[in-house]
Design an enzyme around this catalytic site. Structure first.
Site, PDB file in Angstrom:
ATOM      1  N   TYR A  75      -8.506  10.783 -31.304  1.00 25.57           N
ATOM      2  CA  TYR A  75      -8.220  12.055 -30.626  1.00 25.57           C
ATOM      3  C   TYR A  75      -7.557  13.099 -31.537  1.00 25.57           C
ATOM      4  O   TYR A  75      -7.273  14.211 -31.093  1.00 25.57           O
ATOM      5  CB  TYR A  75      -7.399  11.811 -29.360  1.00 25.57           C
ATOM      6  CG  TYR A  75      -8.207  11.230 -28.208  1.00 25.57           C
ATOM      7  CD1 TYR A  75      -9.580  11.024 -28.317  1.00 25.57           C
ATOM      8  CD2 TYR A  75      -7.598  10.895 -26.995  1.00 25.57           C
ATOM      9  CE1 TYR A  75     -10.323  10.488 -27.259  1.00 25.57           C
ATOM     10  CE2 TYR A  75      -8.332  10.378 -25.930  1.00 25.57           C
ATOM     11  CZ  TYR A  75      -9.695  10.170 -26.072  1.00 25.57           C
ATOM     12  OH  TYR A  75     -10.412   9.656 -25.017  1.00 25.57           O
ATOM     13  N   SER A 109      -3.053   9.215 -29.092  1.00 26.60           N
ATOM     14  CA  SER A 109      -3.826  10.425 -29.455  1.00 26.60           C
ATOM     15  C   SER A 109      -3.961  10.710 -30.951  1.00 26.60           C
ATOM     16  O   SER A 109      -4.627  11.667 -31.321  1.00 26.60           O
ATOM     17  CB  SER A 109      -3.275  11.698 -28.766  1.00 26.60           C
ATOM     18  OG  SER A 109      -3.642  11.719 -27.400  1.00 26.60           O
ATOM     19  N   ASP A 147       0.875  -4.204 -35.541  1.00 25.31           N
ATOM     20  CA  ASP A 147      -0.309  -4.223 -34.689  1.00 25.31           C
ATOM     21  C   ASP A 147       0.151  -4.391 -33.241  1.00 25.31           C
ATOM     22  O   ASP A 147       0.837  -5.356 -32.920  1.00 25.31           O
ATOM     23  CB  ASP A 147      -1.186  -5.407 -35.126  1.00 25.31           C
ATOM     24  CG  ASP A 147      -2.439  -5.571 -34.282  1.00 25.31           C
ATOM     25  OD1 ASP A 147      -2.529  -4.967 -33.182  1.00 25.31           O
ATOM     26  OD2 ASP A 147      -3.322  -6.312 -34.717  1.00 25.31           O
ATOM     27  N   ILE A 148      -0.222  -3.468 -32.399  1.00 21.90           N
ATOM     28  CA  ILE A 148       0.249  -3.479 -31.011  1.00 21.90           C
ATOM     29  C   ILE A 148      -0.140  -4.765 -30.277  1.00 21.90           C
ATOM     30  O   ILE A 148       0.602  -5.236 -29.414  1.00 21.90           O
ATOM     31  CB  ILE A 148      -0.272  -2.209 -30.260  1.00 21.90           C
ATOM     32  CG1 ILE A 148       0.404  -2.027 -28.902  1.00 21.90           C
ATOM     33  CG2 ILE A 148      -1.778  -2.246 -30.052  1.00 21.90           C
ATOM     34  CD1 ILE A 148       1.603  -1.178 -28.938  1.00 21.90           C
ATOM     35  N   GLY A 163     -10.249   1.667 -32.257  1.00 22.97           N
ATOM     36  CA  GLY A 163      -8.799   1.772 -32.444  1.00 22.97           C
ATOM     37  C   GLY A 163      -8.017   0.752 -31.629  1.00 22.97           C
ATOM     38  O   GLY A 163      -8.399  -0.414 -31.534  1.00 22.97           O
ATOM     39  N   ASP A 193      -7.642   0.576 -28.418  1.00 24.59           N
ATOM     40  CA  ASP A 193      -8.416   0.149 -27.248  1.00 24.59           C
ATOM     41  C   ASP A 193      -9.342  -1.028 -27.614  1.00 24.59           C
ATOM     42  O   ASP A 193      -9.382  -2.059 -26.923  1.00 24.59           O
ATOM     43  CB  ASP A 193      -9.244   1.355 -26.777  1.00 24.59           C
ATOM     44  CG  ASP A 193      -9.597   1.314 -25.305  1.00 24.59           C
ATOM     45  OD1 ASP A 193      -9.239   0.326 -24.634  1.00 24.59           O
ATOM     46  OD2 ASP A 193     -10.234   2.276 -24.838  1.00 24.59           O
ATOM     47  N   GLY A 222      -5.387   8.916 -33.396  1.00 23.99           N
ATOM     48  CA  GLY A 222      -6.532   8.331 -34.090  1.00 23.99           C
ATOM     49  C   GLY A 222      -7.774   9.139 -33.775  1.00 23.99           C
ATOM     50  O   GLY A 222      -7.928  10.281 -34.219  1.00 23.99           O
TER      51      GLY A 222
HETATM   52  N1  AR6 Z   1      -1.920  -1.303 -33.365  1.00 26.83           N
HETATM   53  C1  AR6 Z   1      -1.174  -0.172 -33.404  1.00 26.83           C
HETATM   54  N2  AR6 Z   1      -1.692   1.037 -33.702  1.00 26.83           N
HETATM   55  C2  AR6 Z   1      -3.000   1.102 -33.979  1.00 26.83           C
HETATM   56  C3  AR6 Z   1      -3.853  -0.034 -33.952  1.00 26.83           C
HETATM   57  C4  AR6 Z   1      -3.249  -1.284 -33.634  1.00 26.83           C
HETATM   58  N3  AR6 Z   1      -3.953  -2.418 -33.569  1.00 26.83           N
HETATM   59  N4  AR6 Z   1      -5.118   0.378 -34.254  1.00 26.83           N
HETATM   60  C5  AR6 Z   1      -5.064   1.707 -34.470  1.00 26.83           C
HETATM   61  N5  AR6 Z   1      -3.800   2.155 -34.317  1.00 26.83           N
HETATM   62  P1  AR6 Z   1      -6.637   5.453 -31.392  1.00 26.83           P
HETATM   63  P2  AR6 Z   1      -6.446   7.816 -29.631  1.00 26.83           P
HETATM   64  C6  AR6 Z   1      -3.265   3.535 -34.433  1.00 26.83           C
HETATM   65  O1  AR6 Z   1      -7.875   5.979 -32.024  1.00 26.83           O
HETATM   66  O2  AR6 Z   1      -6.332   8.724 -30.786  1.00 26.83           O
HETATM   67  C7  AR6 Z   1     -10.563   4.875 -28.483  1.00 26.83           C
HETATM   68  O3  AR6 Z   1     -11.922   4.801 -28.804  1.00 26.83           O
HETATM   69  C8  AR6 Z   1      -4.140   4.576 -35.073  1.00 26.83           C
HETATM   70  O4  AR6 Z   1      -3.979   4.548 -36.485  1.00 26.83           O
HETATM   71  O5  AR6 Z   1      -6.571   4.009 -31.032  1.00 26.83           O
HETATM   72  O6  AR6 Z   1      -5.503   8.003 -28.480  1.00 26.83           O
HETATM   73  C9  AR6 Z   1     -10.318   4.981 -26.991  1.00 26.83           C
HETATM   74  O7  AR6 Z   1     -11.291   4.283 -26.251  1.00 26.83           O
HETATM   75  C10 AR6 Z   1      -3.624   5.867 -34.460  1.00 26.83           C
HETATM   76  O8  AR6 Z   1      -2.479   6.339 -35.166  1.00 26.83           O
HETATM   77  O9  AR6 Z   1      -6.306   6.247 -30.020  1.00 26.83           O
HETATM   78  C11 AR6 Z   1     -10.384   6.456 -26.736  1.00 26.83           C
HETATM   79  O10 AR6 Z   1     -11.708   6.887 -26.532  1.00 26.83           O
HETATM   80  C12 AR6 Z   1      -3.151   5.452 -33.079  1.00 26.83           C
HETATM   81  O11 AR6 Z   1      -3.088   4.021 -33.104  1.00 26.83           O
HETATM   82  C13 AR6 Z   1      -9.828   7.058 -28.001  1.00 26.83           C
HETATM   83  O12 AR6 Z   1     -10.045   6.086 -29.027  1.00 26.83           O
HETATM   84  C14 AR6 Z   1      -4.088   5.874 -31.945  1.00 26.83           C
HETATM   85  O13 AR6 Z   1      -5.433   5.806 -32.373  1.00 26.83           O
HETATM   86  C15 AR6 Z   1      -8.346   7.302 -27.939  1.00 26.83           C
HETATM   87  O14 AR6 Z   1      -7.937   7.939 -29.122  1.00 26.83           O
END
Ligand code: AR6
Length: 187
Positions: free
Chosen positions: A129, A125, A16-17, A38, A40, A127
């Site tokens: 995206y 990107s 978890d980041i 996600g 964020d 998740g």
């Molecule tokens: N720690 C590490 N990785 C994670 C965590 C965590 N706690 N939670 C999810 N992931 P995403 P995006 C992974 O959706 O695709 C948001 O609503 C997840 O499984 O967080 O860049 C923002 O506000 C995936 O592989 O980011 C933007 O609107 C990766 O992190 C939009 O989503 C990224 O997923 C950005 O979308």
């Protein structure tokens, strides 16, 4: 899994980041810096309202896709949050790879400008995206490797924090292809 790029450690972990003890963690933000789900969502939830207050004040126009901005990290263990905006996947022929690479590069530059020794990235990107994980891993790892070969600056460790075993395995397979174990000591 870990490799060395010259003096810099490149580390893949599953986790978890928001829990990472590093100088800077990277957020998978949107261009309005409006928060979301996600990574964020987790960052703003654990870091508290100070992060959003700061980004609203310092970056009222948001941040373009392919770039990044930096703030302090509120209650998180890290010192800084780098808010990187990766592209939405639209099939791959809309400059997605270039935009994703540039989000990673700008994040690394910001980490260096703030004298960070360690920085942790999520898989930008992949998740909400919808960027395919294997293609994202290829771009992310190649971009970081190229950057560290050219200008390690203050950085001693770059960590990818992959959410779940499948993401970790995908990144590990791509890294093994890019930097086979036997060659990694040569950077
Ligand atoms: N720690 C590490 N990785 C994670 C965590 C965590 N706690 N939670 C999810 N992931 P995403 P995006 C992974 O959706 O695709 C948001 O609503 C997840 O499984 O967080 O860049 C923002 O506000 C995936 O592989 O980011 C933007 O609107 C990766 O992190 C939009 O989503 C990224 O997923 C950005 O979308």
């Amino acid at each position: 899994m870990q490799r060395h790029i010259g003096p810099v450690k490149l580390l893949l972990v599953e986790g978890d980041i928001t829990q990472q003890q590093v100088d800077a963690i990277v957020n998978a933000a949107n261009s309005r810096l409006a928060g979301g789900g996600g990574v964020d969502g987790a960052i703003h939830r654990r870091g508290g309202p100070a992060i959003m207050e700061e980004t609203r004040r310092r970056y009222p126009e948001g941040c373009p896709t392919g770039s990044a901005v930096i703030s302090t990290a509120g209650e998180l263990p890290a010192r800084w949050v780098i808010h990187a905006v990766g592209p939405v996947w639209r099939g791959g022929s809309h400059g997605e790879a270039q935009l994703l690479a540039s989000a990673y590069r700008r994040s690394l530059e910001l980490a260096q400008e703030h004298q960070c020794r360690s920085v942790a990235f999520p898989s930008l990107s992949t998740g909400a995206y919808r960027y395919p994980m294997d293609q994202a891993a290829q771009v992310a790892l190649q971009t970081v490797i190229d950057f560290l070969r050219q200008q390690p600056g203050s950085l001693q460790e770059v960590r990818f924090v992959l959410f779940g075993q499948q993401a970790y395995q995908t990144y590990a397979q791509v890294l093994e292809k890019l930097l086979p174990e036997a060659e990694s000591s040569q950077g």
